[in-house]
Design a protein around this motif. Structure first.
Motif, PDB file in Angstrom:
ATOM      1  N   ARG A  46       3.853   1.592  -1.287  1.00 14.62           N
ATOM      2  CA  ARG A  46       4.415   1.788  -2.627  1.00 14.62           C
ATOM      3  C   ARG A  46       3.387   2.395  -3.573  1.00 14.62           C
ATOM      4  O   ARG A  46       3.718   3.270  -4.388  1.00 14.62           O
ATOM      5  CB  ARG A  46       4.915   0.449  -3.174  1.00 14.62           C
ATOM      6  N   MET A  47       2.126   1.961  -3.468  1.00 17.74           N
ATOM      7  CA  MET A  47       1.083   2.533  -4.316  1.00 17.74           C
ATOM      8  C   MET A  47       0.887   4.012  -4.028  1.00 17.74           C
ATOM      9  O   MET A  47       0.750   4.828  -4.945  1.00 17.74           O
ATOM     10  CB  MET A  47      -0.228   1.774  -4.105  1.00 17.74           C
ATOM     11  N   ASP A  52       3.959   5.952  -5.356  1.00 20.68           N
ATOM     12  CA  ASP A  52       3.942   6.026  -6.818  1.00 20.68           C
ATOM     13  C   ASP A  52       2.861   6.997  -7.300  1.00 20.68           C
ATOM     14  O   ASP A  52       3.077   7.760  -8.243  1.00 20.68           O
ATOM     15  CB  ASP A  52       3.694   4.639  -7.416  1.00 20.68           C
ATOM     16  N   GLY A  53       1.707   6.977  -6.615  1.00 18.77           N
ATOM     17  CA  GLY A  53       0.645   7.898  -7.002  1.00 18.77           C
ATOM     18  C   GLY A  53       1.026   9.346  -6.764  1.00 18.77           C
ATOM     19  O   GLY A  53       0.780  10.214  -7.609  1.00 18.77           O
ATOM     20  N   ALA A  58       0.830  -1.206   0.000  1.00 16.73           N
ATOM     21  CA  ALA A  58       0.000   0.000   0.000  1.00 16.73           C
ATOM     22  C   ALA A  58       0.863   1.254   0.000  1.00 16.73           C
ATOM     23  O   ALA A  58       0.549   2.245  -0.676  1.00 16.73           O
ATOM     24  CB  ALA A  58      -0.934  -0.008   1.209  1.00 16.73           C
TER      25      ALA A  58
END
Length: 352
Positions: free
Chosen positions: A182-183, A186-187, A180
């Protein structure tokens, strides 16, 4: 051209429909999800440390942290809600007994104080001179006050349900937190750029830690010292009163209602010495935690003003219910910190 435009509109409509549908699905659990994310973000460094000591067993570590949250957050709220509902009649009857007993005289040690003793005695006599009006008003307010206590207990019970849901979600946030995280990174990198996105995430996490440590940490500290004081003074239901202290610590001067009421109960039962002890202990120990510890912990939230904290507590309660007491100040702290970072970045670019 018409076909391409139609496909473009269809894609936009499909994405919009998906976003709206997902929001409608998670809307009943939005407050609990936000609270779970706040708890996990604020305790993530400790979680990683414990997980490393347990050989990388994330599920076991997540279970231990969830169990600690149940004991530290859910249990005090449960005790507070149960106490408000079950003992509301006893509180009202106690107040009625004090009123029917008639006005009591101030203790001699208080009226004998130099400079202020005579003034206090004169003011008290003028105040109790209108006892009939005070008694009539108190009796009219007795039933609404009882209903208010029951409603507060019911709200705490409803909030307990959302807290349990949030703690249940926190288990999965802990277990799958790396993916989560990393998401989210990245977002933010796609939206704000690599370095700026990382700075935004670090600022938000620092603000969340400051508010959580400042509010929940201070509440737990006040509940602990209040439990000691109530137990020493022999006040019945010390554990329940300590749980109520934790809940009321989010409201300015909230714990003072409890230790002040305990002092009144002790005085009405002839325990003048213990009543004096309770007032001194409440003012110098219980309330001092809020006055000195909370500002130190809240400084990590970007020096968030107490006005925004109060607005966050009450506004969050209106928007999200009882659990909004925790969520509201945190969201305001994140927004305030990000606004300060943005303004400083603008000033630095203008100065160059």
């Amino acid at each position: 051209m018409d076909t391409n435009r139609f496909e473009q509109y269809a894609r936009i409509s499909g994405v919009a429909f998906l976003i709206v549908a997902c929001f409608l699905i998670i809307r009943p659990f939005l407050a609990a999800m936000l609270f779970a994310a706040i708890l996990c973000l604020s305790t993530w460094p400790a979680f990683r440390w414990v997980r490393d000591r347990l050989g990388g067993r994330g599920a076991l570590t997540a279970f231990l942290f969830v169990l600690a949250m149940l004991l530290a957050i859910a249990l005090p709220v449960a005790l507070a809600g149960f106490s408000l509902v079950s003992h509301s009649s006893e509180v009202i009857d106690f107040v009625r007994g004090l009123i029917d007993r008639g006005p009591f005289e101030l203790p001699a040690w208080l009226t004998g104080l130099p400079l202020v003793g005579a003034t206090l005695d004169e003011y008290w006599r003028s105040l109790v001179g209108s006892r009939e009006e005070i008694v009539a008003l108190a009796r009219r307010l007795a039933e609404p006050a009882k209903g208010l206590l029951v409603a507060a207990g019911s709200a705490a019970g409803e909030g307990l349900l959302y807290i349990l849901i949030a703690i249940f979600m926190a288990f999965f946030f802990y277990r799958d937190g790396e993916a989560a995280g990393r998401m989210v990174r990245d977002g933010l990198a796609r939206l704000a750029g690599g370095e700026q996105g990382a700075a935004v995430l670090a600022t938000a996490q620092s603000a969340i830690k400051g508010v959580v440590y400042g509010l929940i940490g201070t509440g737990l500290a006040q509940a602990a010292v209040a439990l000691v004081g109530f137990a020493i003074a022999g006040v019945p239901g010390a554990v329940t009163l300590a749980a109520l202290t934790f809940v009321l610590s989010f409201i300015p001067m909230g714990p003072a209602l409890l230790w002040g009421g305990a002092a009144a109960w002790l005085y009405s039962n002839g325990e003048t010495g213990w009543a004096i002890f309770m007032v001194a202990y409440g003012f110098l120990v219980i309330s001092s935690v809020d006055n000195f510890v909370k500002p130190i912990l809240m400084s990590r939230a970007g020096n968030l003003s107490m006005l925004l904290v109060v607005l966050g507590v009450f506004g969050g309660a209106v928007a999200f219910g009882f659990i909004g007491i925790f969520v509201g100040p945190t969201l305001l702290a994140v927004a305030w910190s990000l606004l300060n970072v943005w303004l400083k970045a603008q000033q630095s670019r203008e100065s160059v």
